[in-house]
Design an enzyme around this catalytic site. Sequence first.
Site, PDB file in Angstrom:
ATOM      1  N   ASP A 199       0.867  -1.181   0.000  1.00 20.17           N
ATOM      2  CA  ASP A 199       0.000   0.000   0.000  1.00 20.17           C
ATOM      3  C   ASP A 199       0.906   1.233   0.000  1.00 20.17           C
ATOM      4  OD1 ASP A 199      -1.603   2.162   0.715  1.00 20.17           O
ATOM      5  OD2 ASP A 199      -2.853   0.975   2.066  1.00 20.17           O
ATOM      6  N   TYR A 207      -9.194  15.660  -4.680  1.00 14.68           N
ATOM      7  CA  TYR A 207      -8.472  14.908  -5.732  1.00 14.68           C
ATOM      8  C   TYR A 207      -7.754  15.863  -6.677  1.00 14.68           C
ATOM      9  CZ  TYR A 207      -7.565  12.010  -9.841  1.00 14.68           C
ATOM     10  OH  TYR A 207      -6.961  11.374 -10.896  1.00 14.68           O
ATOM     11  N   LYS A 227      -3.733  16.313  -7.412  1.00 11.95           N
ATOM     12  CA  LYS A 227      -3.079  16.235  -8.727  1.00 11.95           C
ATOM     13  C   LYS A 227      -2.373  17.548  -9.061  1.00 11.95           C
ATOM     14  CE  LYS A 227      -3.894  11.939  -9.882  1.00 11.95           C
ATOM     15  NZ  LYS A 227      -2.799  10.952  -9.796  1.00 11.95           N
TER      16      LYS A 227
END
Length: 258
Positions: free
Chosen positions: A64, A156, A160
């Site tokens: 992970d 998100y 990014k």
Amino acid sequence: MSEFASKVVVITGASSGIGAATAKELSKQGALLSLTGRNEERLAQVVDECKKLGAKDVIQVVGDVSKQEDLERIIKETADKFGEIHVLVNNAGLGLVVPIATFTLDQFDRCFNVNVRAALYLTKLALPYLEKTKGNIVNISSTGSTTYAFPGCCIYNGAKAACDHITKAAALELAKSGIRVNAVNPAGVETNFAVSAGLTEEQSKALYAQQAKLHPLNERNIKVEEVVDAILFLASDKATMITGSCLRVDGGRALTGQ
Ligand SMILES: NC(=O)c1ccc[n+]([C@@H]2O[C@H](COP(=O)([O-])OP(=O)(O)OC[C@H]3O[C@@H](n4cnc5c(N)ncnc54)[C@H](OP(=O)(O)O)[C@@H]3O)[C@@H](O)[C@H]2O)c1
């Protein structure tokens, strides 16, 4: 012979989608691969396919990337097996759509840990090896980093955007070591991504049908192979003077601002 023959490439998020497709293409070109993902069964399937397609050798490191010890294990096991690293593809990514009114810090941390922290920590760990090989790094970002915003994507898209920024900052910092760092920024690519982010299969299909119309070029989604081509171009000697670039593969979507 391909320039990637016998080159050691580490790919995170290789158990599915863009990462798996990159691993398979590099296998056809005879690369040595270190592949990571959490899903052992899916990762093992990709490893099998890579071997059949001609990879010179492949290791799988189940882990992970939000965990420090797993990131350290990825580089250690790769170095123990192959002794060197030529390319690091920081592809593992986690989508998240959640309103500001309801997000939790745990969701925030998870999204940033997978999309940003893992890429930077792996960059640090791979550094001594990439310095020796004058290797390079390709981070998988998103067109959403800069060009469009929509409700629920604060975290998100913010992650990014950070991914783009660490790409540029690392490119500048590592240029003196001869290490290039670039990003590929896709728009809609129909993979497991939306389902992993919590959508049902049906919702994912509907989302991608809607996304397709947002790509002016042919009004279709981006094919996984089209993203792989961009990754391999940036990782290759065809890009020897390209560093700090965030290459959009978006069918012109950014031009529309949507
Ligand atoms: N699909 C799109 O429309 C799109 C658009 C722009 C950018 N991207 C970016 O493209 C990259 C690849 O996504 P994809 O479309 O190929 O999606 P995908 O099919 O869902 O693949 C994501 C990969 O990341 C891995 N991953 C997720 N969380 C992880 C974790 N904590 N530790 C280790 N591995 C983890 C998954 O493996 P396991 O589940 O086995 O852990 C899987 O292999 C991501 O960075 C994504 O943000 C995708």
